[in-house]
Design a protein around this motif. Structure first.
Motif, PDB file in Angstrom:
ATOM      1  N   ALA A  55     -35.708 -17.007   4.288  1.00  0.00           N
ATOM      2  CA  ALA A  55     -34.798 -15.992   4.822  1.00  0.00           C
ATOM      3  C   ALA A  55     -34.259 -15.066   3.743  1.00  0.00           C
ATOM      4  CB  ALA A  55     -33.644 -16.681   5.546  1.00  0.00           C
ATOM      5  N   GLY A  56     -34.360 -13.775   4.018  1.00  0.00           N
ATOM      6  CA  GLY A  56     -33.854 -12.772   3.095  1.00  0.00           C
ATOM      7  C   GLY A  56     -34.752 -12.499   1.915  1.00  0.00           C
ATOM      8  N   SER A  57     -35.989 -12.991   1.975  1.00  0.00           N
ATOM      9  CA  SER A  57     -36.897 -12.822   0.831  1.00  0.00           C
ATOM     10  C   SER A  57     -37.416 -11.400   0.699  1.00  0.00           C
ATOM     11  CB  SER A  57     -38.077 -13.788   0.947  1.00  0.00           C
ATOM     12  OG  SER A  57     -38.811 -13.543   2.136  1.00  0.00           O
ATOM     13  N   SER A  58     -37.331 -10.617   1.771  1.00  0.00           N
ATOM     14  CA  SER A  58     -37.785  -9.225   1.737  1.00  0.00           C
ATOM     15  C   SER A  58     -36.966  -8.417   2.724  1.00  0.00           C
ATOM     16  CB  SER A  58     -39.281  -9.130   2.074  1.00  0.00           C
ATOM     17  OG  SER A  58     -39.516  -9.580   3.395  1.00  0.00           O
ATOM     18  N   PRO A  59     -36.958  -7.089   2.594  1.00  0.00           N
ATOM     19  CA  PRO A  59     -36.141  -6.267   3.489  1.00  0.00           C
ATOM     20  C   PRO A  59     -36.597  -6.320   4.950  1.00  0.00           C
ATOM     21  CG  PRO A  59     -36.802  -5.038   1.526  1.00  0.00           C
ATOM     22  CD  PRO A  59     -37.607  -6.296   1.537  1.00  0.00           C
ATOM     23  N   ASP A  60     -37.886  -6.520   5.167  1.00  0.00           N
ATOM     24  CA  ASP A  60     -38.378  -6.495   6.548  1.00  0.00           C
ATOM     25  C   ASP A  60     -38.186  -7.862   7.203  1.00  0.00           C
ATOM     26  OD1 ASP A  60     -40.269  -7.562   4.790  1.00  0.00           O
ATOM     27  OD2 ASP A  60     -41.905  -7.204   6.191  1.00  0.00           O
ATOM     28  N   CYS A  61     -38.086  -7.862   8.511  1.00  0.00           N
ATOM     29  CA  CYS A  61     -37.889  -9.079   9.297  1.00  0.00           C
ATOM     30  C   CYS A  61     -39.190  -9.407  10.023  1.00  0.00           C
ATOM     31  CB  CYS A  61     -36.774  -8.819  10.305  1.00  0.00           C
ATOM     32  SG  CYS A  61     -36.299 -10.216  11.332  1.00  0.00           S
ATOM     33  N   CYS A  62     -39.468 -10.612  10.245  1.00  0.00           N
ATOM     34  CA  CYS A  62     -38.807 -11.822   9.776  1.00  0.00           C
ATOM     35  C   CYS A  62     -39.894 -12.886   9.672  1.00  0.00           C
ATOM     36  CB  CYS A  62     -37.756 -12.320  10.771  1.00  0.00           C
ATOM     37  SG  CYS A  62     -36.369 -11.198  11.088  1.00  0.00           S
ATOM     38  N   ASN A  63     -39.954 -13.615   8.588  1.00  0.00           N
ATOM     39  CA  ASN A  63     -40.886 -14.732   8.471  1.00  0.00           C
ATOM     40  C   ASN A  63     -40.483 -15.832   9.441  1.00  0.00           C
ATOM     41  OD1 ASN A  63     -42.424 -13.692   6.202  1.00  0.00           O
ATOM     42  ND2 ASN A  63     -40.619 -14.120   4.956  1.00  0.00           N
ATOM     43  N   SER A  64     -41.483 -16.430  10.093  1.00  0.00           N
ATOM     44  CA  SER A  64     -41.180 -17.470  11.078  1.00  0.00           C
ATOM     45  C   SER A  64     -42.348 -18.427  11.201  1.00  0.00           C
ATOM     46  CB  SER A  64     -40.912 -16.838  12.452  1.00  0.00           C
ATOM     47  OG  SER A  64     -40.846 -17.819  13.477  1.00  0.00           O
ATOM     48  N   PRO A  65     -42.070 -19.706  11.448  1.00  0.00           N
ATOM     49  CA  PRO A  65     -43.165 -20.605  11.832  1.00  0.00           C
ATOM     50  C   PRO A  65     -43.687 -20.211  13.205  1.00  0.00           C
ATOM     51  CG  PRO A  65     -41.060 -21.711  12.088  1.00  0.00           C
ATOM     52  CD  PRO A  65     -40.777 -20.398  11.428  1.00  0.00           C
ATOM     53  N   GLY A  66     -44.984 -20.447  13.409  1.00  0.00           N
ATOM     54  CA  GLY A  66     -45.569 -20.210  14.726  1.00  0.00           C
ATOM     55  C   GLY A  66     -45.735 -21.528  15.440  1.00  0.00           C
ATOM     56  N   ARG A  67     -46.968 -21.887  15.702  1.00  0.00           N
ATOM     57  CA  ARG A  67     -47.232 -23.139  16.410  1.00  0.00           C
ATOM     58  C   ARG A  67     -47.451 -24.273  15.420  1.00  0.00           C
ATOM     59  NH1 ARG A  67     -51.197 -20.878  21.283  1.00  0.00           N
ATOM     60  NH2 ARG A  67     -49.724 -19.264  21.990  1.00  0.00           N
ATOM     61  N   GLY A  68     -46.940 -25.449  15.751  1.00  0.00           N
ATOM     62  CA  GLY A  68     -47.079 -26.609  14.886  1.00  0.00           C
ATOM     63  C   GLY A  68     -45.961 -26.681  13.877  1.00  0.00           C
ATOM     64  N   ALA A 104     -23.417 -21.742   1.070  1.00  0.00           N
ATOM     65  CA  ALA A 104     -22.753 -21.140   2.230  1.00  0.00           C
ATOM     66  C   ALA A 104     -22.587 -19.637   2.040  1.00  0.00           C
ATOM     67  CB  ALA A 104     -21.400 -21.804   2.460  1.00  0.00           C
ATOM     68  N   ARG A 105     -22.207 -19.202   0.838  1.00  0.00           N
ATOM     69  CA  ARG A 105     -22.074 -17.759   0.582  1.00  0.00           C
ATOM     70  C   ARG A 105     -23.409 -17.053   0.749  1.00  0.00           C
ATOM     71  NH1 ARG A 105     -18.612 -19.453  -3.625  1.00  0.00           N
ATOM     72  NH2 ARG A 105     -20.303 -19.295  -5.166  1.00  0.00           N
ATOM     73  N   SER A 106     -24.459 -17.691   0.269  1.00  0.00           N
ATOM     74  CA  SER A 106     -25.797 -17.118   0.394  1.00  0.00           C
ATOM     75  C   SER A 106     -26.208 -17.016   1.858  1.00  0.00           C
ATOM     76  CB  SER A 106     -26.794 -17.982  -0.386  1.00  0.00           C
ATOM     77  OG  SER A 106     -28.109 -17.567  -0.175  1.00  0.00           O
ATOM     78  N   LEU A 107     -25.945 -18.063   2.622  1.00  0.00           N
ATOM     79  CA  LEU A 107     -26.283 -18.062   4.047  1.00  0.00           C
ATOM     80  C   LEU A 107     -25.497 -16.994   4.793  1.00  0.00           C
ATOM     81  CD1 LEU A 107     -27.731 -19.350   6.474  1.00  0.00           C
ATOM     82  CD2 LEU A 107     -25.878 -21.036   6.581  1.00  0.00           C
ATOM     83  N   GLU A 108     -24.228 -16.824   4.432  1.00  0.00           N
ATOM     84  CA  GLU A 108     -23.396 -15.803   5.074  1.00  0.00           C
ATOM     85  C   GLU A 108     -23.971 -14.410   4.851  1.00  0.00           C
ATOM     86  OE1 GLU A 108     -18.615 -14.815   5.490  1.00  0.00           O
ATOM     87  OE2 GLU A 108     -19.366 -16.005   3.794  1.00  0.00           O
ATOM     88  N   GLN A 109     -24.454 -14.135   3.647  1.00  0.00           N
ATOM     89  CA  GLN A 109     -25.053 -12.833   3.343  1.00  0.00           C
ATOM     90  C   GLN A 109     -26.321 -12.605   4.152  1.00  0.00           C
ATOM     91  OE1 GLN A 109     -25.612 -12.946  -0.895  1.00  0.00           O
ATOM     92  NE2 GLN A 109     -23.452 -12.591  -1.366  1.00  0.00           N
ATOM     93  N   VAL A 110     -27.146 -13.647   4.258  1.00  0.00           N
ATOM     94  CA  VAL A 110     -28.393 -13.527   5.013  1.00  0.00           C
ATOM     95  C   VAL A 110     -28.105 -13.276   6.494  1.00  0.00           C
ATOM     96  CG1 VAL A 110     -30.388 -14.856   5.837  1.00  0.00           C
ATOM     97  CG2 VAL A 110     -29.812 -14.866   3.413  1.00  0.00           C
ATOM     98  N   ALA A 111     -27.108 -13.962   7.036  1.00  0.00           N
ATOM     99  CA  ALA A 111     -26.775 -13.820   8.455  1.00  0.00           C
ATOM    100  C   ALA A 111     -26.072 -12.509   8.767  1.00  0.00           C
ATOM    101  CB  ALA A 111     -25.908 -14.991   8.899  1.00  0.00           C
ATOM    102  N   ALA A 112     -25.586 -11.805   7.740  1.00  0.00           N
ATOM    103  CA  ALA A 112     -24.872 -10.544   7.952  1.00  0.00           C
ATOM    104  C   ALA A 112     -25.802  -9.334   7.957  1.00  0.00           C
ATOM    105  CB  ALA A 112     -23.810 -10.377   6.867  1.00  0.00           C
TER     106      ALA A 112
END
Length: 372
Positions: free
Chosen positions: A211-224, A289-297
């Motif tokens: 999460a937050g590794s690049s400006p574009d959204c969003c890396n995600s697991p697919g199936r499995g 927690a601070r890092s997660l807050e930034q990513v979620a914002a």
């Protein structure tokens, strides 16, 4: 007379070095394994050294062998998969680790020559390595058996048989069996509580990988993989509906339209330089927690129902893609269904793994949640 014959038979079998019921291969001190490609691999017996194409196999070895690094003839040197602190812990247990020969990672093109040059007793490769049958044949023609295992592509089905096969391979069957039984008991406890959960109560989840590794959204697991974990604990990953392979990208509009109930970020020390979500042994809970807050914002993410409702969580990517996956399952269960799993204590589970199984400890902060 039957008793006398039985005694004579037992004595003859003992002289032959086997016991009633042993296979011919076992009677000769041999070992026959079926790997995760369905291949039958015959060996003279348990081996001393192996080559691995994924550093996370060290974690599997650490679960069943008191000196996991000593088993290596070569490895992929892909220490990023262990995380910075994980790599340091294994290096501290055996300083020779980084001086061992390198073979190609399962994320790279398979290199026959480097495996042959390392001369392991066995090459242990990953199902996702892309190694071809002809490449396997070349390695085996050089006198090096190949065993294909899987702890990461389909861990729900393949982790247990892979760990048991690894245990047989290095003569640590009983240790492997003990861990498999421990993991199974804890999974069964989760499944029992969810046995009557209706589909309508499944929790809709957006798990953003790295999460937050690049400006574009969003890396995600697919199936499995991670999607299977979420399904197992009573959730549903929105990425599994849009990505047919193991991982990929979701566009922000899709994420907003699905409006998940829970947001989970994965990250680790590898994202520190990119401003992404950081968590792990190198960071305390407040930093994570601070890092997660930034990513979620971030734009779009901040307006999701999950964020508005305070159901924002972060988990170590290294611990998610790990033979220690029972910890991830317990953490996810508590996040997705707190009313069912309020008493679940994955912190104690990780401590039990450290005390009862792991030769190299996992200490530190590996998951965090934002306060409502």
């Amino acid at each position: 007379m039957p008793a006398l014959l039985a005694c004579l038979l037992a004595a003859l079998l003992a002289l032959a070095g086997c016991a009633p019921g042993d296979s011919v291969a076992e009677a000769r001190g041999g070992l026959t394994l079926t790997d995760m490609r369905g291949r039958t691999v015959e060996l003279a017996g348990p081996v001393q050294t192996i080559a691995i194409d994924d550093s996370r196999y060290l974690v599997a070895l650490a679960l069943i062998d008191p000196k996991p690094v000593s088993r290596l003839a070569a490895w992929a040197h892909d220490s990023n998969r262990l995380g910075r602190e994980g790599h340091r812990a294994f290096l501290a247990s055996e300083p020779a680790l980084d001086g061992l020969p390198r073979i190609a990672s399962s994320a790279e093109n398979f290199d026959v020559e480097s495996v042959i040059a390392a001369r392991p007793d066995v090459a242990v490769l990953s199902v996702e390595s892309g190694v071809t049958d002809s490449q396997i044949a070349r390695v085996e023609a050089a006198g090096i058996p190949v065993v294909v295992l899987d702890f990461f592509a389909d861990p729900m089905d393949n982790l247990e048989p892979s760990l048991l096969a690894l245990g047989e391979l290095i003569g640590r069957e009983e240790a492997a069996r003990r861990f498999v039984e421990y993991r199974r008991q804890r999974m069964d406890a989760i499944a029992a509580r969810l046995a009557d959960l209706p589909e309508s109560r499944r929790t809709l989840v957006f798990l953003e990988a790295h999460a937050g590794s690049s400006p574009d959204c969003c890396n995600s697991p697919g199936r499995g993989n991670a999607s299977d974990y979420l399904e197992f604990v009573g959730g549903h990953n929105i990425g599994a509906d849009a990505i047919r392979q193991a991982s990929g990208k979701l566009n922000l509009e899709y994420v907003i339209a699905r409006d998940p109930q829970v947001y989970i970020a994965t990250g680790g020390p590898h994202l520190e330089a990119r401003g992404g979500f950081v968590v792990g042994a190198a960071f305390d809970r407040a930093e994570a927690a601070r890092s997660l807050e930034q990513v979620a914002a971030r734009r779009g993410i901040a307006h999701l129902r999950a964020v508005r409702d305070g159901r924002v969580h972060g988990f170590s990517h290294q611990l998610l893609n790990s033979p220690l996956d029972i910890v991830a399952m317990e953490v996810f269960a508590r996040w997705l269904h707190p009313e069912i799993f309020a008493d679940l204590a994955p912190e104690r589970t990780l401590e039990e793994l450290n005390d009862r199984f792991l030769a190299v400890r996992y200490d530190g902060t590996y998951w965090v949640s934002l306060e409502n």
